[in-house]
Design a protein around this motif. Structure first.
Motif, PDB file in Angstrom:
ATOM      1  N   THR A 201       7.132-106.342  36.501  1.00 32.87           N
ATOM      2  CA  THR A 201       6.029-105.457  36.884  1.00 32.87           C
ATOM      3  C   THR A 201       5.429-104.795  35.655  1.00 32.87           C
ATOM      4  O   THR A 201       4.201-104.715  35.516  1.00 32.87           O
ATOM      5  CB  THR A 201       6.521-104.392  37.886  1.00 32.87           C
ATOM      6  OG1 THR A 201       7.048-105.059  39.030  1.00 32.87           O
ATOM      7  CG2 THR A 201       5.395-103.459  38.292  1.00 32.87           C
ATOM      8  N   ALA A 202       6.266-104.343  34.748  1.00 35.11           N
ATOM      9  CA  ALA A 202       5.786-103.696  33.516  1.00 35.11           C
ATOM     10  C   ALA A 202       4.985-104.678  32.663  1.00 35.11           C
ATOM     11  O   ALA A 202       3.961-104.303  32.076  1.00 35.11           O
ATOM     12  CB  ALA A 202       6.955-103.131  32.731  1.00 35.11           C
TER      13      ALA A 202
ATOM     14  N   ALA B 141      -2.564-106.256  32.480  1.00 37.58           N
ATOM     15  CA  ALA B 141      -3.687-105.838  33.326  1.00 37.58           C
ATOM     16  C   ALA B 141      -4.379-104.585  32.792  1.00 37.58           C
ATOM     17  O   ALA B 141      -5.610-104.484  32.819  1.00 37.58           O
ATOM     18  CB  ALA B 141      -3.211-105.600  34.760  1.00 37.58           C
ATOM     19  N   GLN B 142      -3.577-103.646  32.298  1.00 37.63           N
ATOM     20  CA  GLN B 142      -4.144-102.379  31.836  1.00 37.63           C
ATOM     21  C   GLN B 142      -4.279-102.308  30.315  1.00 37.63           C
ATOM     22  O   GLN B 142      -4.756-101.307  29.784  1.00 37.63           O
ATOM     23  CB  GLN B 142      -3.295-101.210  32.337  1.00 37.63           C
ATOM     24  CG  GLN B 142      -3.288-101.097  33.837  1.00 37.63           C
ATOM     25  CD  GLN B 142      -2.484 -99.891  34.322  1.00 37.63           C
ATOM     26  OE1 GLN B 142      -1.916 -99.132  33.548  1.00 37.63           O
ATOM     27  NE2 GLN B 142      -2.455 -99.716  35.629  1.00 37.63           N
ATOM     28  N   ARG B 143      -3.807-103.343  29.646  1.00 33.22           N
ATOM     29  CA  ARG B 143      -3.814-103.366  28.180  1.00 33.22           C
ATOM     30  C   ARG B 143      -3.184-102.111  27.607  1.00 33.22           C
ATOM     31  O   ARG B 143      -3.692-101.484  26.686  1.00 33.22           O
ATOM     32  CB  ARG B 143      -5.233-103.563  27.640  1.00 33.22           C
ATOM     33  CG  ARG B 143      -5.831-104.862  28.073  1.00 33.22           C
ATOM     34  CD  ARG B 143      -7.238-105.011  27.617  1.00 33.22           C
ATOM     35  NE  ARG B 143      -7.846-106.129  28.315  1.00 33.22           N
ATOM     36  CZ  ARG B 143      -8.644-106.975  27.750  1.00 33.22           C
ATOM     37  NH1 ARG B 143      -8.952-106.860  26.486  1.00 33.22           N
ATOM     38  NH2 ARG B 143      -9.157-107.951  28.453  1.00 33.22           N
ATOM     39  N   GLN B 144      -2.038-101.776  28.208  1.00 28.34           N
ATOM     40  CA  GLN B 144      -1.317-100.566  27.819  1.00 28.34           C
ATOM     41  C   GLN B 144       0.119-100.942  27.465  1.00 28.34           C
ATOM     42  O   GLN B 144       0.961-101.111  28.351  1.00 28.34           O
ATOM     43  CB  GLN B 144      -1.351 -99.551  28.969  1.00 28.34           C
ATOM     44  CG  GLN B 144      -0.670 -98.250  28.718  1.00 28.34           C
ATOM     45  CD  GLN B 144      -1.130 -97.549  27.462  1.00 28.34           C
ATOM     46  OE1 GLN B 144      -0.492 -97.651  26.433  1.00 28.34           O
ATOM     47  NE2 GLN B 144      -2.253 -96.865  27.531  1.00 28.34           N
ATOM     48  N   PRO B 145       0.433-101.067  26.160  1.00 31.36           N
ATOM     49  CA  PRO B 145       1.758-101.530  25.751  1.00 31.36           C
ATOM     50  C   PRO B 145       2.899-100.572  26.095  1.00 31.36           C
ATOM     51  O   PRO B 145       4.058-100.979  26.090  1.00 31.36           O
ATOM     52  CB  PRO B 145       1.639-101.716  24.235  1.00 31.36           C
ATOM     53  CG  PRO B 145       0.389-101.060  23.826  1.00 31.36           C
ATOM     54  CD  PRO B 145      -0.473-100.907  25.035  1.00 31.36           C
ATOM     55  N   LEU B 146       2.591 -99.344  26.433  1.00 29.96           N
ATOM     56  CA  LEU B 146       3.659 -98.419  26.811  1.00 29.96           C
ATOM     57  C   LEU B 146       4.389 -98.868  28.071  1.00 29.96           C
ATOM     58  O   LEU B 146       5.546 -98.509  28.284  1.00 29.96           O
ATOM     59  CB  LEU B 146       3.124 -96.997  26.983  1.00 29.96           C
ATOM     60  CG  LEU B 146       2.774 -96.283  25.679  1.00 29.96           C
ATOM     61  CD1 LEU B 146       2.174 -94.909  25.973  1.00 29.96           C
ATOM     62  CD2 LEU B 146       3.985 -96.158  24.783  1.00 29.96           C
TER      63      LEU B 146
END
Length: 115
Positions: free
Chosen positions: A36-37, A43-48
């Motif tokens: 999921t991460a 999808a969100q282009r958020q590496p966190l």
């Protein structure tokens, strides 16, 4: 402790270290968090999200080892093979082939889980 030189031999050991159903269930939960991460990262282009996935994934798995199975996670000695083993076991479970694989593993002399 024996050093494994092939993934196939390691995976038999890996399965023996995940003998209890609750241990495997916590690993499946952790693997689901990890997948999921990864999807959220893309999808969100958020590496966190990757850090969150690693933290929750390993948190679930390590809790299973420390509190359910009461053994040392293979990640500490075989980090890459252990990571692959998590998803190998998860795939076998999702495909319905894990019970047969465990049955075959448990019927092989010398491959019983260590108490």
């Amino acid at each position: 402790m024996e050093r494994y030189t092939t993934y196939a031999a390691f995976f038999d050991f890996y399965l023996s270290e995940h003998d209890k159903p609750a241990t495997r269930a916590l690993h499946y939960l952790g693997s689901t968090f990890g997948i999921t991460a990864l999807i959220l990262t893309v999808a969100q282009r958020q590496p966190l999200w990757l850090l969150a996935g690693l933290g929750t994934g390993y948190g679930c798995a390590w809790a299973a080892h420390f509190f359910v199975e009461k053994n040392r996670p293979a990640t500490f000695t075989y980090p890459l093979w252990s990571f692959i083993g998590d998803y190998h076991m998860f795939g076998l479970w999702l495909s319905g082939r894990l019970p047969e694989r465990l049955k075959r593993f448990r019927s092989t002399p010398g491959t019983t889980p260590q108490g």
